[in-house]
Each structure stands twice: as C-alpha cells, then as structure tokens.
Design a protein around this motif. Structure first.
Motif, short mmCIF file in Angstrom:
data_model
loop_
_atom_site.label_atom_id
_atom_site.label_comp_id
_atom_site.label_asym_id
_atom_site.label_seq_id
_atom_site.Cartn_x
_atom_site.Cartn_y
_atom_site.Cartn_z
N GLY A 281 0.79 -0.98 0.14
CA GLY A 281 -0.08 -0.08 -0.03
C GLY A 281 0.91 1.35 0.12
O GLY A 281 0.59 2.24 -0.67
N ALA A 282 2.08 1.28 0.88
CA ALA A 282 2.94 2.22 0.83
C ALA A 282 3.30 2.77 -0.50
O ALA A 282 3.53 3.89 -1.21
CB ALA A 282 3.95 2.11 1.88
N ILE A 283 3.84 1.58 -1.24
CA ILE A 283 4.48 1.65 -2.51
C ILE A 283 3.60 2.34 -3.61
O ILE A 283 3.88 2.88 -4.52
CB ILE A 283 5.23 0.34 -2.81
N SER A 284 2.42 1.79 -3.50
CA SER A 284 1.07 2.02 -4.34
C SER A 284 1.14 3.17 -4.26
O SER A 284 0.56 4.07 -5.46
CB SER A 284 -0.17 1.28 -3.91
N ALA A 285 1.17 4.24 -3.29
CA ALA A 285 0.88 5.49 -3.36
C ALA A 285 1.94 6.62 -3.76
O ALA A 285 1.91 7.49 -3.53
CB ALA A 285 0.41 6.00 -1.75
N LEU A 286 3.06 5.80 -3.99
CA LEU A 286 4.42 6.71 -4.40
C LEU A 286 4.16 6.78 -6.08
O LEU A 286 3.64 5.79 -6.86
CB LEU A 286 5.56 5.97 -4.25
N ASP A 287 4.60 7.84 -6.60
CA ASP A 287 4.78 7.95 -8.16
C ASP A 287 6.15 7.63 -8.59
O ASP A 287 6.28 7.13 -9.84
CB ASP A 287 4.55 9.33 -8.51
N VAL A 288 7.23 7.91 -7.63
CA VAL A 288 8.58 7.35 -8.01
C VAL A 288 9.27 6.85 -6.78
O VAL A 288 9.12 7.29 -5.81
CB VAL A 288 9.17 8.69 -8.55
N CYS A 289 9.88 5.76 -6.97
CA CYS A 289 10.43 4.81 -5.86
C CYS A 289 12.07 4.97 -6.10
O CYS A 289 12.58 4.91 -7.28
CB CYS A 289 10.04 3.63 -5.74
N VAL A 290 12.71 5.16 -4.85
CA VAL A 290 14.08 5.10 -4.85
C VAL A 290 14.72 4.25 -3.96
O VAL A 290 14.39 4.10 -2.69
CB VAL A 290 14.69 6.82 -4.58
N GLN A 291 16.01 3.52 -4.40
CA GLN A 291 16.96 2.95 -3.51
C GLN A 291 18.05 3.80 -3.63
O GLN A 291 18.63 4.10 -4.58
CB GLN A 291 17.07 1.61 -4.04
N ALA A 292 18.48 4.08 -2.34
CA ALA A 292 19.88 4.93 -2.60
C ALA A 292 20.90 4.74 -1.51
O ALA A 292 21.72 5.67 -0.96
CB ALA A 292 19.50 6.66 -2.51
N SER A 293 21.21 3.54 -1.18
CA SER A 293 22.04 2.81 -0.31
C SER A 293 23.38 3.36 -0.59
O SER A 293 23.89 3.37 -1.63
CB SER A 293 22.21 1.57 -0.22
N VAL A 294 24.27 3.90 0.45
CA VAL A 294 25.61 4.45 0.12
C VAL A 294 26.65 3.45 0.52
O VAL A 294 27.81 3.84 0.57
CB VAL A 294 25.79 5.65 1.28
N ARG A 295 26.36 2.15 0.72
CA ARG A 295 27.19 1.15 0.51
C ARG A 295 26.41 0.13 -0.38
O ARG A 295 25.28 0.20 -0.21
CB ARG A 295 27.86 0.59 1.44
N ALA A 296 27.29 -0.75 -1.00
CA ALA A 296 26.72 -1.79 -1.98
C ALA A 296 25.58 -2.60 -1.29
O ALA A 296 25.89 -3.30 -0.09
CB ALA A 296 27.78 -2.67 -2.66
N GLU A 297 24.48 -2.57 -1.75
CA GLU A 297 23.23 -3.60 -1.17
C GLU A 297 23.61 -4.81 -1.85
O GLU A 297 23.73 -5.15 -2.90
CB GLU A 297 21.81 -3.27 -1.86
N PRO A 298 23.42 -5.73 -0.90
CA PRO A 298 23.51 -7.23 -1.17
C PRO A 298 22.48 -7.79 -2.35
O PRO A 298 22.67 -8.43 -3.18
CB PRO A 298 23.37 -8.20 0.01
N LEU A 299 21.17 -7.31 -1.75
CA LEU A 299 20.00 -7.70 -2.62
C LEU A 299 19.14 -6.13 -2.75
O LEU A 299 19.10 -5.71 -4.16
CB LEU A 299 19.21 -8.59 -2.09
N GLY A 300 18.37 -5.77 -1.98
CA GLY A 300 17.57 -4.59 -2.01
C GLY A 300 16.09 -4.97 -2.25
O GLY A 300 15.84 -5.16 -3.49
#
Length: 389
Positions: A281-300
């Motif tokens: 529901g939270a994601i559905s209400a967003l128009d643009v989604c961001v992942q911005a981790s400042v070290r490498a994400e193993p998966l995300g």
C-alpha cells in the motif's frame, strides 16, 4: 527407513536479533508460506522477550525459543582486540546454548538466517554433528561486515556449510572461494511480491510523491536522497516520503534528517511516515520509488517490491540492485553516493512522462520476480538437500 524421515523436515531457524530488519522480515515471510517442514525459530535471550518482530509477525503455532546470551544488531560497544574477544566469547556461549537444546538435537538441519547467527550456528552444528545452511544476506567482505566477521565466515562457517543461499549474484561472488558444498543457490529473499500486469500500469500522470521504503539507517541513504530531492525539486510541489522507522539504535539519525530538511527549507515537503506493515500500500501511493544505499546493497528487497508494483524506479549503480535494474530500460541507475547524479535522475524521471511510463511498464515485466511461495519452494530444496533428504 527411519520413520523420522517419512515426515516433514524438522528445521531450526536461528536469528541473532528480533528487531525489525530485512533479514527478519524475510524469515517471517518465508515461514508464513505453507511448506513441507516443521519449523522452530531460535533467538538469543532478549529484552524484547514479550514482543519483538517474530512474536508479532510469525504465524501462530511456530515455536520461538530464546536462550543463550543476548545479542543485538548494533555494533558491539568498544573496538579493537578487547571488543573482538568479548564478541567471540558471546558467540561461543551462544553455540553451546543452542547445541544443548533438545529441539536442536532432534532437528534434521539448522538454518542461520543472518551472518552473525551463521557463526554460532556453525559451531553448534559442529558440536551436535548437524548439517546446517547459511543464508548470505551480506556482502562477505571487510568493507561490508568488518575484517573479524569476514575471517570467521570464510574460515569457520562457509567451508562447513551443507547448503548456502545467497540473495544475489553479488553476495554469492563474495563467498564462492570459501565454499566446499555444491548445494549453493542464488535465491532472492521473500519480499511479499505480487507482480502486477504490465498492461495495467499507467505512470503518465504528474509526479506528486517520491519515496523510499527502508528502515531509517545511515547506510540506506535517506540523507543522500533528501539532499538530492532538495536539489532536483526545489521549485516543484513534489513531496518526499520516507516509509520506515529507525532501528538498531539509529533514532538520532532520524532526528538529524528532520533537522537537515529544515536547514534545506523543505520540511513542509518531507513526510516521515514511520514503519508500515502495508508495504504494498505504501509503494502503491508513491509515483517514483528510490533506492539510494551508500554502500553496496547485497540484494535490495525494496527494489524488487518497487519493480513488482510497476513503479518508476531509481537505484544506486552497485551491488544487487544492478542485477535487476537496467538503466533506461526498467529504471534509472545513478552513480553510487553521488548527490548530483541522483538529483539528475530525479529531474529526468519527473520531467519526462513518456520515459516514466515506459520504465514503469518494463519494471512490472522484469524477469525473475518471484512470489514468496516460489521463493519458499527454492529454499526448501536447498534445505532438504542439506539434510540428505
């Protein structure tokens, strides 16, 4: 044949924390899917013995046992040799305590859900002569988990594991040189995915809400996104939304983010929505989604959730997310830790409705997005093989 082996597998899942984190939610999702095993969750002694994420999140009927010294997901107090010796002693006590449990002595196989649990589960398995599986959710490197933990994983845990589950190719590459078993699989963590039909996606409308779904933690990149948003959307009416609560001792960082938003004069356009149990529901209400981790994400896991929902997605160009997102095909990829690059990506995706719509439709069509049931089936195969079944 021993009648014990005619029934479901008895599997002990061990985690070192009951605080809300990606590994813990993944295990809850895994055990919420009916499977051909009889699961037990073993946790260290904890101040949250009456609550915690497993008490509130696991299906009823799955036993949760707490024993041994308490652990925390925070870094141990202190540093250097003394701190490492204290942690080593705690890990040995945890291993002995787990090995003494009747449910462990009777189990077919042990599964370590986290890196730290992997160390003491490996020792407990050695004591009890039990096969074990370790779930690799971190990049096993000194930069990611520290030199001591890396050494223990490569020398003690990985060579003895009867099964290894890596959540991405990036994770697997950091352990491949240390493994002996052939029972190694790359399987994304259960992330509650319910992929939408690409033809149902429409992202041509104006962008009102840009957001991130992740716990509030410095390495998840909320500050980077906050500053890039202020740069890219200073003259717009877009709102930046952070879904997630501070965990693992990062309450001060949450306060710092509010202070930075005020300093940037965008405090009225930033929402701190807190933890949500309704991720879709939270994601559905967003128009643009961001992942911005400042070290490498193993998966995300959040990246998989964004794509599955058919959302225009921006990710950092390293680690697991780049295995899922191809620049300008099903998302935009920015230079890791680069505020200007992230701001440029936000400007582009906000300003180009045709591109935004194309990215969203292609996001929903991303190959390999699995439901929790499909992930569970693959994990069960690794666990069953490790148990010799």
């Amino acid at each position: 044949m021993n009648s014990k082996h005619l029934g479901p597998l008895t599997v002990v899942f061990a985690d070192h924390s009951d605080e809300p984190g990606g590994a813990e939610f993944a295990l809850i999702r895994l055990l919420s899917v009916p499977q051909r095993w009889s699961p037990v969750v073993v946790l260290p002694s904890s101040a949250n013995s009456g609550s915690g994420v497993f008490v509130t999140g696991l299906p009823s009927g799955i036993p949760v046992i707490r024993n041994g010294p308490g652990h925390t997901a925070r870094r141990e107090d202190g540093s250097g040799l003394a701190a490492n010796l204290r942690l080593a002693a705690k890990i040995v006590r945890s291993a002995v305590a787990i090995a003494r449990l009747r449910v462990v002595r009777e189990a077919d196989v042990l599964v370590a859900n986290t890196t730290r649990a992997g160390v003491y589960v490996a020792l407990a398995a050695l004591i009890g002569r039990k096969p074990f599986v370790v779930h690799i959710r971190d990049l096993i490197s000194a930069e990611a988990i520290g030199p001591a933990a890396t050494l223990l994983m490569r020398r003690v845990v990985l060579p003895r594991a009867a099964g290894i589950i890596a959540n991405s190719r990036a994770s697997r590459e950091t352990v491949s040189a240390s493994t002996r078993t052939q029972n190694v699989r790359v399987i994304p963590s259960p992330a509650g995915l319910a992929p939408v039909e690409p033809d149902s996606v429409d992202a041509t409308g104006p962008v009102r809400r840009i957001g991130m779904v992740a716990r509030i933690d410095p390495w998840k990149g909320q500050e980077l996104l906050l500053r890039a948003f202020a740069d890219a959307c200073i003259d717009g009416d877009q709102v930046l939304v952070f879904h997630g609560a501070p965990a693992f001792g990062h309450e001060q960082f949450a306060a710092d983010l509010r202070r930075i938003a005020a300093e940037l004069s965008i405090q009225n356009r930033v929402q701190f929505a807190g933890h949500t149990s309704d991720v879709s529901g939270a994601i559905s209400a967003l128009d643009v989604c961001v992942q911005a981790s400042v070290r490498a994400e193993p998966l995300g896991q959040n990246v998989l959730q964004y794509l599955s929902a058919g959302k225009p997605t921006i990710v950092s160009g390293e680690g697991g997310p780049t295995e899922w997102v191809t620049h300008r095909e099903n998302g935009l990829v920015f230079l890791p830790r680069d505020q200007a690059s992230l701001a440029d990506a936000i400007r582009e995706i906000v300003g180009d409705s045709e591109l935004r719509h194309s990215l969203a439709r292609n996001a929903a069509a991303t190959p390999g997005l699995l439901t929790d049931s499909q992930v569970s089936d693959q994990i069960f195969d690794v666990v069953r093989t490790a148990a010799g079944r």
